[in-house]
Design a protein around this motif. Sequence first.
Motif, PDB file in Angstrom:
ATOM      1  N   PHE A 148       0.847  -1.184   0.000  1.00 39.79           N
ATOM      2  CA  PHE A 148       0.000   0.000   0.000  1.00 39.79           C
ATOM      3  C   PHE A 148       0.886   1.239   0.000  1.00 39.79           C
ATOM      4  O   PHE A 148       1.882   1.308   0.720  1.00 39.79           O
ATOM      5  CB  PHE A 148      -0.880   0.001   1.252  1.00 39.79           C
ATOM      6  N   ASP A 149       0.527   2.243  -0.798  1.00 41.54           N
ATOM      7  CA  ASP A 149       1.352   3.438  -0.949  1.00 41.54           C
ATOM      8  C   ASP A 149       0.751   4.601  -0.162  1.00 41.54           C
ATOM      9  O   ASP A 149      -0.368   5.041  -0.429  1.00 41.54           O
ATOM     10  CB  ASP A 149       1.464   3.816  -2.426  1.00 41.54           C
ATOM     11  N   LEU A 150       1.503   5.097   0.810  1.00 41.58           N
ATOM     12  CA  LEU A 150       1.079   6.206   1.656  1.00 41.58           C
ATOM     13  C   LEU A 150       1.782   7.497   1.245  1.00 41.58           C
ATOM     14  O   LEU A 150       2.990   7.501   0.998  1.00 41.58           O
ATOM     15  CB  LEU A 150       1.432   5.936   3.119  1.00 41.58           C
ATOM     16  N   CYS A 151       1.032   8.565   1.183  1.00 42.95           N
ATOM     17  CA  CYS A 151       1.650   9.887   1.020  1.00 42.95           C
ATOM     18  C   CYS A 151       0.843  10.891   1.824  1.00 42.95           C
ATOM     19  O   CYS A 151      -0.236  10.591   2.346  1.00 42.95           O
ATOM     20  CB  CYS A 151       1.750  10.295  -0.448  1.00 42.95           C
ATOM     21  N   SER A 152       1.378  12.097   1.947  1.00 40.59           N
ATOM     22  CA  SER A 152       0.720  13.145   2.713  1.00 40.59           C
ATOM     23  C   SER A 152       1.013  14.489   2.056  1.00 40.59           C
ATOM     24  O   SER A 152       1.930  14.598   1.230  1.00 40.59           O
ATOM     25  CB  SER A 152       1.224  13.132   4.160  1.00 40.59           C
ATOM     26  N   ILE A 153       0.222  15.490   2.431  1.00 38.24           N
ATOM     27  CA  ILE A 153       0.399  16.821   1.852  1.00 38.24           C
ATOM     28  C   ILE A 153       0.441  17.872   2.958  1.00 38.24           C
ATOM     29  O   ILE A 153      -0.096  17.681   4.054  1.00 38.24           O
ATOM     30  CB  ILE A 153      -0.714  17.175   0.847  1.00 38.24           C
ATOM     31  N   ILE A 154       1.107  18.972   2.659  1.00 44.89           N
ATOM     32  CA  ILE A 154       1.123  20.145   3.526  1.00 44.89           C
ATOM     33  C   ILE A 154       0.610  21.331   2.711  1.00 44.89           C
ATOM     34  O   ILE A 154       1.082  21.582   1.592  1.00 44.89           O
ATOM     35  CB  ILE A 154       2.548  20.456   4.040  1.00 44.89           C
ATOM     36  N   ASN A 155      -0.358  22.038   3.259  1.00 42.77           N
ATOM     37  CA  ASN A 155      -0.874  23.237   2.611  1.00 42.77           C
ATOM     38  C   ASN A 155       0.134  24.365   2.844  1.00 42.77           C
ATOM     39  O   ASN A 155       0.045  25.116   3.812  1.00 42.77           O
ATOM     40  CB  ASN A 155      -2.242  23.591   3.194  1.00 42.77           C
ATOM     41  N   ALA A 156       1.118  24.456   1.955  1.00 47.51           N
ATOM     42  CA  ALA A 156       2.260  25.347   2.175  1.00 47.51           C
ATOM     43  C   ALA A 156       1.960  26.806   1.869  1.00 47.51           C
ATOM     44  O   ALA A 156       2.593  27.707   2.430  1.00 47.51           O
ATOM     45  CB  ALA A 156       3.447  24.884   1.333  1.00 47.51           C
ATOM     46  N   LYS A 157       1.013  27.064   0.998  1.00 43.96           N
ATOM     47  CA  LYS A 157       0.596  28.443   0.678  1.00 43.96           C
ATOM     48  C   LYS A 157      -0.900  28.394   0.456  1.00 43.96           C
ATOM     49  O   LYS A 157      -1.375  27.648  -0.413  1.00 43.96           O
ATOM     50  CB  LYS A 157       1.315  28.952  -0.575  1.00 43.96           C
ATOM     51  N   SER A 158      -1.651  29.180   1.217  1.00 49.96           N
ATOM     52  CA  SER A 158      -3.098  28.998   1.251  1.00 49.96           C
ATOM     53  C   SER A 158      -3.856  30.237   0.811  1.00 49.96           C
ATOM     54  O   SER A 158      -3.543  31.360   1.212  1.00 49.96           O
ATOM     55  CB  SER A 158      -3.521  28.628   2.679  1.00 49.96           C
ATOM     56  N   GLY A 159      -4.888  29.992  -0.022  1.00 50.67           N
ATOM     57  CA  GLY A 159      -5.832  31.046  -0.364  1.00 50.67           C
ATOM     58  C   GLY A 159      -5.351  32.055  -1.379  1.00 50.67           C
ATOM     59  O   GLY A 159      -4.255  31.961  -1.935  1.00 50.67           O
ATOM     60  N   ASN A 160      -6.221  33.027  -1.681  1.00 51.82           N
ATOM     61  CA  ASN A 160      -5.939  34.152  -2.598  1.00 51.82           C
ATOM     62  C   ASN A 160      -5.523  33.692  -3.995  1.00 51.82           C
ATOM     63  O   ASN A 160      -4.719  34.355  -4.659  1.00 51.82           O
ATOM     64  CB  ASN A 160      -4.866  35.073  -2.011  1.00 51.82           C
ATOM     65  N   CYS A 161      -6.067  32.571  -4.431  1.00 47.79           N
ATOM     66  CA  CYS A 161      -5.713  32.072  -5.766  1.00 47.79           C
ATOM     67  C   CYS A 161      -6.488  32.838  -6.837  1.00 47.79           C
ATOM     68  O   CYS A 161      -7.682  33.117  -6.693  1.00 47.79           O
ATOM     69  CB  CYS A 161      -6.015  30.578  -5.861  1.00 47.79           C
ATOM     70  N   SER A 162      -5.811  33.153  -7.920  1.00 43.14           N
ATOM     71  CA  SER A 162      -6.422  33.923  -9.002  1.00 43.14           C
ATOM     72  C   SER A 162      -7.387  33.109  -9.851  1.00 43.14           C
ATOM     73  O   SER A 162      -8.197  33.681 -10.591  1.00 43.14           O
ATOM     74  CB  SER A 162      -5.328  34.479  -9.914  1.00 43.14           C
ATOM     75  N   GLU A 163      -7.301  31.783  -9.759  1.00 45.76           N
ATOM     76  CA  GLU A 163      -8.069  30.930 -10.672  1.00 45.76           C
ATOM     77  C   GLU A 163      -9.505  30.736 -10.169  1.00 45.76           C
ATOM     78  O   GLU A 163      -9.816  30.955  -9.000  1.00 45.76           O
ATOM     79  CB  GLU A 163      -7.364  29.597 -10.841  1.00 45.76           C
ATOM     80  N   ASN A 164     -10.391  30.293 -11.088  1.00 47.25           N
ATOM     81  CA  ASN A 164     -11.811  30.213 -10.734  1.00 47.25           C
ATOM     82  C   ASN A 164     -12.334  28.784 -10.672  1.00 47.25           C
ATOM     83  O   ASN A 164     -13.525  28.542 -10.960  1.00 47.25           O
ATOM     84  CB  ASN A 164     -12.652  31.050 -11.703  1.00 47.25           C
ATOM     85  N   CYS A 165     -11.499  27.830 -10.291  1.00 45.87           N
ATOM     86  CA  CYS A 165     -11.935  26.440 -10.162  1.00 45.87           C
ATOM     87  C   CYS A 165     -13.157  26.369  -9.254  1.00 45.87           C
ATOM     88  O   CYS A 165     -13.121  26.832  -8.107  1.00 45.87           O
ATOM     89  CB  CYS A 165     -10.800  25.589  -9.584  1.00 45.87           C
ATOM     90  N   ARG A 166     -14.233  25.818  -9.753  1.00 44.32           N
ATOM     91  CA  ARG A 166     -15.538  25.940  -9.101  1.00 44.32           C
ATOM     92  C   ARG A 166     -15.647  25.107  -7.825  1.00 44.32           C
ATOM     93  O   ARG A 166     -16.537  25.333  -7.007  1.00 44.32           O
ATOM     94  CB  ARG A 166     -16.645  25.558 -10.085  1.00 44.32           C
ATOM     95  N   PHE A 167     -14.754  24.157  -7.630  1.00 49.44           N
ATOM     96  CA  PHE A 167     -14.796  23.298  -6.455  1.00 49.44           C
ATOM     97  C   PHE A 167     -13.967  23.837  -5.298  1.00 49.44           C
ATOM     98  O   PHE A 167     -14.082  23.348  -4.171  1.00 49.44           O
ATOM     99  CB  PHE A 167     -14.261  21.903  -6.809  1.00 49.44           C
ATOM    100  N   CYS A 168     -13.111  24.810  -5.539  1.00 54.45           N
ATOM    101  CA  CYS A 168     -11.994  25.091  -4.641  1.00 54.45           C
ATOM    102  C   CYS A 168     -12.261  26.223  -3.658  1.00 54.45           C
ATOM    103  O   CYS A 168     -12.641  27.338  -4.048  1.00 54.45           O
ATOM    104  CB  CYS A 168     -10.740  25.409  -5.454  1.00 54.45           C
TER     105      CYS A 168
END
Length: 335
Positions: A59-79
Amino acid sequence: MEILNGKNMEQLLQDTEKKLLAGGGIDRETALALAKGEDKQGLYRLADTIRRHFMGSEFDLCSIINAKSGNCSENCRFCAQSARHHTGIESYTIIAEDEALAIAEDNDRHGVRRLSLVTSGRSLSAKTVAELDNLYAKMTAKTGLLFCASAGLLDEKSVSALRQAGVGRYHCNLEASRNYFPQVCTTHTWEEKVETLRLAREHGMSLCSGGIIGMDESLEDRIDLALQLRELGVKSIPVNILTPIEGTPLEVLTPLSLDEVLTAVALFRLINPDAIIRMAGGRQQLGPEQYRCFSSGANGAIVGNYLTTDGSGIEQDLARIRALGYTFAREPLHA
């Protein structure tokens, strides 16, 4: 029941198994027939059989860190991180070094193989590249982790900098099929994402790319995404389940049912038999039933928390996944 060329579901499952075990692949028509068949448990068992044959019990485990958050210029409707939506999330330009190191060291202790720094925004500035480089250096000195990055669209300069910082894998979700993507985002294109994946591969990185199911796309769109990932040769495929977030345009959508999720997971496995099918954000919505994904074709997961939503606890994940008969590439250091 007419399924495909006069075959019943049992015949279709048997023929698909023989074809895949012999090294063949399935096409869109076959995948759609399997998805619409009545024997869902047979479909899930077939996906698990194919997973065990091609990928074994690791089984392959990985993890993420939210290193820079918010104020994104893009309009991805889910985000939740788009500056165009009003979701009330915390925003910051870079995570504190001590906080990032604490998360990395905790993941290392639990035997997680790979960690990704994720940054909001269309692409990387020179300042953010330098900040990421510092974080990767500190984590390299303190842990035995492998490193991934998820930092939007790449150019030659940014991909070279990430590679020099020790990043061995790049993550850039296609999010949806090529046909459906304009319903998800209009400030960048599906083709720009594919170009970013191409650049990362050219610079020696492995690729991680998948999408989100439950954004009001069709079953055919999910199949098309799985086929497009196969065409691109992606071997780490995260499957996110939409979490409708208040303040985003998709907040009104009803979450997918368990069978819809398991069917999608099984199809991703059958279309990509030798890839890591990785459960990612949104699986916590299924509660304890989420672990059925790992007997329906999936063999990897992002553990810990996600970008703006909480995940399942690492200890719980490890115990439940181990109980299914899996082993881990890196057992916890304290075990």
